[in-house]
Design a protein around this motif. Structure first.
Motif, mmCIF file in Angstrom:
data_model
loop_
_atom_site.group_PDB
_atom_site.id
_atom_site.type_symbol
_atom_site.label_atom_id
_atom_site.label_comp_id
_atom_site.label_asym_id
_atom_site.label_seq_id
_atom_site.Cartn_x
_atom_site.Cartn_y
_atom_site.Cartn_z
ATOM 1 N N LEU A 56 24.395 2.275 6.407
ATOM 2 C CA LEU A 56 23.118 2.817 5.950
ATOM 3 C C LEU A 56 22.714 3.960 6.867
ATOM 4 N N ASP A 57 22.415 5.127 6.281
ATOM 5 C CA ASP A 57 21.922 6.291 7.017
ATOM 6 C C ASP A 57 20.432 6.435 6.722
ATOM 7 N N VAL A 58 19.596 6.175 7.717
ATOM 8 C CA VAL A 58 18.144 6.145 7.541
ATOM 9 C C VAL A 58 17.558 7.542 7.749
ATOM 10 N N GLY A 59 16.727 7.977 6.799
ATOM 11 C CA GLY A 59 16.174 9.331 6.869
ATOM 12 C C GLY A 59 17.274 10.356 6.721
ATOM 13 N N CYS A 60 18.082 10.188 5.702
ATOM 14 C CA CYS A 60 19.325 10.966 5.546
ATOM 15 C C CYS A 60 19.090 12.416 5.162
ATOM 16 N N GLY A 64 23.830 15.384 4.785
ATOM 17 C CA GLY A 64 24.966 15.926 5.533
ATOM 18 C C GLY A 64 25.683 14.896 6.378
ATOM 19 N N THR A 65 24.931 14.105 7.149
ATOM 20 C CA THR A 65 25.548 13.096 8.007
ATOM 21 C C THR A 65 26.140 11.958 7.184
ATOM 22 N N THR A 66 25.444 11.543 6.144
ATOM 23 C CA THR A 66 25.949 10.476 5.266
ATOM 24 C C THR A 66 27.294 10.857 4.669
ATOM 25 N N CYS A 79 29.031 4.356 2.059
ATOM 26 C CA CYS A 79 27.934 4.909 2.842
ATOM 27 C C CYS A 79 26.725 5.093 1.935
ATOM 28 N N VAL A 80 25.587 4.625 2.395
ATOM 29 C CA VAL A 80 24.342 4.695 1.629
ATOM 30 C C VAL A 80 23.335 5.504 2.441
ATOM 31 N N GLY A 81 22.814 6.557 1.847
ATOM 32 C CA GLY A 81 21.774 7.356 2.487
ATOM 33 C C GLY A 81 20.422 7.052 1.874
ATOM 34 N N LEU A 82 19.395 6.924 2.723
ATOM 35 C CA LEU A 82 18.058 6.610 2.241
ATOM 36 C C LEU A 82 17.068 7.595 2.841
ATOM 37 N N ASP A 83 16.192 8.119 1.983
ATOM 38 C CA ASP A 83 15.165 9.047 2.447
ATOM 39 C C ASP A 83 13.956 8.961 1.520
ATOM 40 N N ILE A 124 22.747 3.919 10.899
ATOM 41 C CA ILE A 124 22.705 5.132 11.716
ATOM 42 C C ILE A 124 21.510 5.989 11.306
ATOM 43 N N SER A 125 21.171 6.943 12.163
ATOM 44 C CA SER A 125 20.156 7.924 11.810
ATOM 45 C C SER A 125 20.247 9.118 12.745
#
Length: 283
Positions: A56-60, A64-66, A79-83, A124-125
């Motif tokens: 999980l990428d928090v505040g993605c 780009g990072t996700t 990979c899951v991005g959340l914003d 991650i973030s």
């Protein structure tokens, strides 16, 4: 409505308004500028012998990072991005489709989103965890989303005084824009995690353990030709500038551009990002 609700709504309005649009507009600039930070964050996300299956990428943001981590881990991982920003999530989804990556994106607040319990191996973030109105509740929710073997790794800004580049536009523009909001200590925003002890307390109360907080200084850069775009669209100055008359906008841009002269080296803008690199364990 209580103060926490007001704060949460304010962040939602900011990132679903002109600030979110600005990040989409400056997406390539931002991704290039923060590439060294992305690389640092991703270089140790996988330990030898440990297979990360779901991240999980928090505040993605625009993803780009996700997407970089999705490429790094390959097709056997998700990979899951959340914003919170609809505009940025839409841009991230478009980028994933263009790169034919099976990366998933969610438009939601990580503080309140109902995650499936114990569903992530890694959280991650990159500069995405400083905006919660209740960071302890947010990290409790993220701990709920993490399995017992999971790690949480993020990078956050240290103090405003340690990051003069990030404050240069505001400090130069304030005499011309007295309505610029002052940054209050510990409020949701870029420097909310400036205090190392506060980070430690938030994570411990959030249910995380074995916490390591490391001060890092990372040299970042972007093309000088993009400096006017950066100073006119990003941050508090970028948000307030469109509301001004043409004469004021011109004066502010000229004044702020002069304030960045010490960061210009040839055709590059170069600065040092003073950050915290944080690792925490679910158990």
């Amino acid at each position: 409505m209580n103060a926490e609700s007001n704060s949460a709504n304010e962040q939602k309005n900011i990132w679903n308004g002109d600030a979110g649009s600005a990040w989409v507009e400056t997406q390539q600039l931002v991704e290039h500028m923060f590439k060294p930070i992305e690389s640092l964050l991703l270089e140790d996300v996988c330990h030898p012998g440990q297979a990360v299956k779901k991240v999980l990428d928090v505040g993605c943001g625009t993803g780009g990072t996700t997407l970089a981590l999705s490429r790094q881990l390959g097709a056997n991982s998700l990979c899951v991005g959340l914003d919170i920003s609809r505009q940025m999530i839409a841009a991230a989804e478009a980028a994933a489709q263009a790169q034919t990556l099976a990366t998933r994106f969610i438009c939601a607040d990580a503080q309140t989103y109902v995650f499936a319990p114990a569903s992530f191996d890694l959280i991650i973030s990159r500069f995405g965890v400083m905006f919660f109105d209740d960071p302890i509740a947010a990290f409790k929710n993220l701990r709920h989303a993490a399995n017992d073997q999971a790690e949480c790794k993020f990078i956050a800004w240290r103090s405003a005084d340690e990051n003069p580049f990030m404050m240069a536009a505001e400090r130069a523009a304030r005499p011309l824009l007295p309505q610029l909001p002052e940054r209050a200590q510990d409020e949701p925003g870029q420097f909310a995690f400036a205090d190392q002890e506060r980070i430690l307390d938030i994570l411990l109360q959030g249910g995380w353990s074995k916490i390591r907080i490391e001060a890092i200084d990372i040299v970042c850069s972007f093309a000088e030709q993009d400096l006017l775009l950066y100073l006119s669209r990003m941050g508090p100055v970028g948000r307030i500038l469109p509301q001004q008359d043409e004469v004021t906008r011109k004066r502010v841009i000229e004044t702020v551009r002069d304030a960045f002269e010490s960061y210009v080296l040839g055709d590059q803008v170069i600065f040092t990002a003073a950050c915290w690199k944080v690792t925490a364990h679910a158990q």
